[in-house]
Design a protein around this motif. Structure first.
Motif, PDB file in Angstrom:
ATOM      1  N   LEU A 236      -7.258   1.221   0.102  1.00  0.00           N
ATOM      2  CA  LEU A 236      -6.871   0.506   1.565  1.00  0.00           C
ATOM      3  C   LEU A 236      -6.694   2.216   2.496  1.00  0.00           C
ATOM      4  N   LEU A 237      -5.603   2.222   2.527  1.00  0.00           N
ATOM      5  CA  LEU A 237      -4.237   3.132   3.411  1.00  0.00           C
ATOM      6  C   LEU A 237      -5.242   4.984   2.909  1.00  0.00           C
ATOM      7  N   GLY A 238      -5.947   5.110   1.449  1.00  0.00           N
ATOM      8  CA  GLY A 238      -7.052   6.528   1.259  1.00  0.00           C
ATOM      9  C   GLY A 238      -8.095   6.586   2.528  1.00  0.00           C
ATOM     10  N   LEU A 239      -8.742   5.502   2.786  1.00  0.00           N
ATOM     11  CA  LEU A 239      -9.909   5.003   3.192  1.00  0.00           C
ATOM     12  C   LEU A 239      -9.620   5.343   4.806  1.00  0.00           C
ATOM     13  N   VAL A 240      -8.631   3.983   5.059  1.00  0.00           N
ATOM     14  CA  VAL A 240      -7.978   4.600   6.887  1.00  0.00           C
ATOM     15  C   VAL A 240      -7.498   5.920   6.789  1.00  0.00           C
ATOM     16  N   ARG A 241      -7.187   6.948   5.912  1.00  0.00           N
ATOM     17  CA  ARG A 241      -6.634   8.623   6.556  1.00  0.00           C
ATOM     18  C   ARG A 241      -7.464   9.278   6.390  1.00  0.00           C
ATOM     19  N   SER A 242      -9.043   8.714   5.841  1.00  0.00           N
ATOM     20  CA  SER A 242     -10.142   9.740   5.488  1.00  0.00           C
ATOM     21  C   SER A 242     -10.737   9.483   6.538  1.00  0.00           C
ATOM     22  N   ALA A 243     -10.749   8.904   7.175  1.00  0.00           N
ATOM     23  CA  ALA A 243     -11.670   8.264   8.002  1.00  0.00           C
ATOM     24  C   ALA A 243     -11.420   8.239   9.369  1.00  0.00           C
ATOM     25  N   ALA A 244     -10.357   8.324   9.320  1.00  0.00           N
ATOM     26  CA  ALA A 244      -9.390   9.278  11.092  1.00  0.00           C
ATOM     27  C   ALA A 244      -9.440  10.253  10.797  1.00  0.00           C
ATOM     28  N   ALA A 245      -9.605  11.284  10.029  1.00  0.00           N
ATOM     29  CA  ALA A 245      -9.636  12.432   9.980  1.00  0.00           C
ATOM     30  C   ALA A 245     -10.546  12.755  10.141  1.00  0.00           C
ATOM     31  N   GLU A 246     -11.647  12.038   9.574  1.00  0.00           N
ATOM     32  CA  GLU A 246     -13.130  12.853   9.638  1.00  0.00           C
ATOM     33  C   GLU A 246     -14.006  11.936  11.646  1.00  0.00           C
TER      34      GLU A 246
ATOM     35  N   ALA B  15      -0.494   4.632   9.265  1.00  0.00           N
ATOM     36  CA  ALA B  15       0.101   3.196   8.430  1.00  0.00           C
ATOM     37  C   ALA B  15       1.366   2.548   9.014  1.00  0.00           C
ATOM     38  N   ILE B  16       1.548   1.865  10.106  1.00  0.00           N
ATOM     39  CA  ILE B  16       2.703   0.779  11.316  1.00  0.00           C
ATOM     40  C   ILE B  16       3.502   0.508   9.817  1.00  0.00           C
ATOM     41  N   ASN B  17       4.441  -0.125   9.123  1.00  0.00           N
ATOM     42  CA  ASN B  17       5.146  -1.036   9.526  1.00  0.00           C
ATOM     43  C   ASN B  17       5.203  -2.210   9.899  1.00  0.00           C
ATOM     44  N   VAL B  18       5.200  -3.654   9.467  1.00  0.00           N
ATOM     45  CA  VAL B  18       5.709  -4.762  10.506  1.00  0.00           C
ATOM     46  C   VAL B  18       6.437  -5.943   9.412  1.00  0.00           C
ATOM     47  N   ASP B  19       7.944  -5.629   8.391  1.00  0.00           N
ATOM     48  CA  ASP B  19       7.988  -5.503   7.433  1.00  0.00           C
ATOM     49  C   ASP B  19       9.276  -5.936   7.978  1.00  0.00           C
ATOM     50  N   GLY B  20      10.159  -6.056   8.431  1.00  0.00           N
ATOM     51  CA  GLY B  20      11.656  -6.459   9.121  1.00  0.00           C
ATOM     52  C   GLY B  20      12.721  -5.344   8.741  1.00  0.00           C
TER      53      GLY B  20
ATOM     54  N   GLY C 264       1.111  -1.150   0.470  1.00  0.00           N
ATOM     55  CA  GLY C 264       0.180  -0.494   0.159  1.00  0.00           C
ATOM     56  C   GLY C 264       0.563   1.401  -0.214  1.00  0.00           C
ATOM     57  N   LYS C 265       2.236   1.004   0.154  1.00  0.00           N
ATOM     58  CA  LYS C 265       2.788   2.249   0.457  1.00  0.00           C
ATOM     59  C   LYS C 265       4.082   2.431  -1.122  1.00  0.00           C
ATOM     60  N   VAL C 266       4.376   1.299  -1.405  1.00  0.00           N
ATOM     61  CA  VAL C 266       5.149   1.053  -3.450  1.00  0.00           C
ATOM     62  C   VAL C 266       4.805   0.550  -4.036  1.00  0.00           C
TER      63      VAL C 266
ATOM     64  N   ALA D 210      -3.782   1.350   9.784  1.00  0.00           N
ATOM     65  CA  ALA D 210      -3.848   0.640   9.218  1.00  0.00           C
ATOM     66  C   ALA D 210      -2.495  -0.107   9.722  1.00  0.00           C
ATOM     67  N   VAL D 211      -2.563  -1.575   9.877  1.00  0.00           N
ATOM     68  CA  VAL D 211      -0.762  -1.788  10.026  1.00  0.00           C
ATOM     69  C   VAL D 211      -0.350  -3.087   8.779  1.00  0.00           C
ATOM     70  N   CYS D 212       0.877  -2.693   8.223  1.00  0.00           N
ATOM     71  CA  CYS D 212       1.019  -3.118   6.852  1.00  0.00           C
ATOM     72  C   CYS D 212       1.948  -3.200   7.376  1.00  0.00           C
TER      73      CYS D 212
END
Length: 256
Positions: free
Chosen positions: A161-171, A246-251, A144-146, A181-183
């Motif tokens: 999905l990240l766009g939805l998360v960010r917009s909903a969070a702001a609202e 949107a927090i990365n969990v990717d090593g 969702g980032k690259v 989001a967890v990425c």
């Protein structure tokens, strides 16, 4: 971080039959939350429920069905009341060159990875607004980032999905509702097993070589575990000051 006032909270986890969804459901149950489990496979949901130490509610459903989301929420509300903690994990992946990605594959990916989560958020929000409290966490992806080759539909759906998360969070920030989001990167799950099989079939590599190639995409040199993803979900559910993230969990693969 423990989830506060867990005995009064009702969690709904989509895609709870296996992989990350199962790990999240078990982690929430260990915190004392009542956890509703939904996915298409009743048998897999039953296995998840058996591993949960606290109360569970098994609600088999197809979230692609236009009435599926309402049916799930109706059953949870009838049994326990409104959903306070929503974890959006159900999703699909696939791999194909852009010119070989059919309209059907494109639409299916967007429907399950983006439209179904939107419908769940839309259904959960009124009760969360009314109570002045709520937590929503979407399992997205570092895709969702690259961008990566051969996963245009998947990448597009996770960017959305990240766009939805960010917009909903702001609202919803002023209403006491957090949305994050967890990425994850490549996680040791059945979905990654399917990716391994696809790579092996397309390239002639052995499954072991294909799995090692995915592990080496992450600087830690290994696949992420489902429990490591679940730990970050718990953090998002516990901390009321984390929202719109949107927090990365990717090593360490994507530094952001």
């Amino acid at each position: 971080m423990p989830v506060p006032e867990s005995s009064d909270r009702v969690a709904l986890v989509t895609g709870a039959g296996r992989g990350i969804g199962r790990a999240v459901a078990i982690a929430l149950s260990r915190q004392g939350l009542r956890v509703a489990l939904t996915a298409r496979s009743a048998a897999e949901l039953a296995e998840t429920a058996q591993a949960c130490p606290a109360d569970t509610l098994v609600v088999p459903a197809d979230l692609l069905d236009l009435s599926g989301v309402d049916q799930v929420f109706d059953q949870v509300e009838d049994a326990w009341g409104p959903v306070t903690d929503l974890v959006l994990n159900a999703g699909t992946s696939g791999s194909a060159r852009i010119e070989r990605t059919s309209d059907e594959d494109w639409q299916h990916t967007l429907d399950l990875n983006l439209t179904a989560p939107f419908r769940c958020v839309r259904r959960a929000v009124p009760a969360m607004r009314a109570s002045g409290n709520g937590r929503i966490v979407a399992i997205a992806s570092v895709a969702g980032k690259v961008g990566e080759p051969y996963i245009a539909a998947y990448t597009a759906s996770k960017h959305g999905l990240l766009g939805l998360v960010r917009s909903a969070a702001a609202e919803l920030a002023g209403d006491g509702v957090t949305v994050n989001a967890v990425c994850p990167g490549y996680v040791d799950t059945p979905m990654t097993d399917a990716t391994v099989r696809a790579i092996a079939a397309a390239t002639g590599r052995t499954p072991e070589q294909a799995r090692d190639a995915l592990a080496r995409k992450q600087p830690t040199g290994r696949l992420v575990t489902p429990d490591e993803v679940a730990d970050v979900v718990l953090l998002c559910l516990a901390n009321p000051s984390i929202t719109g993230q949107a927090i990365n969990v990717d090593g360490g693969a994507v530094q952001s």
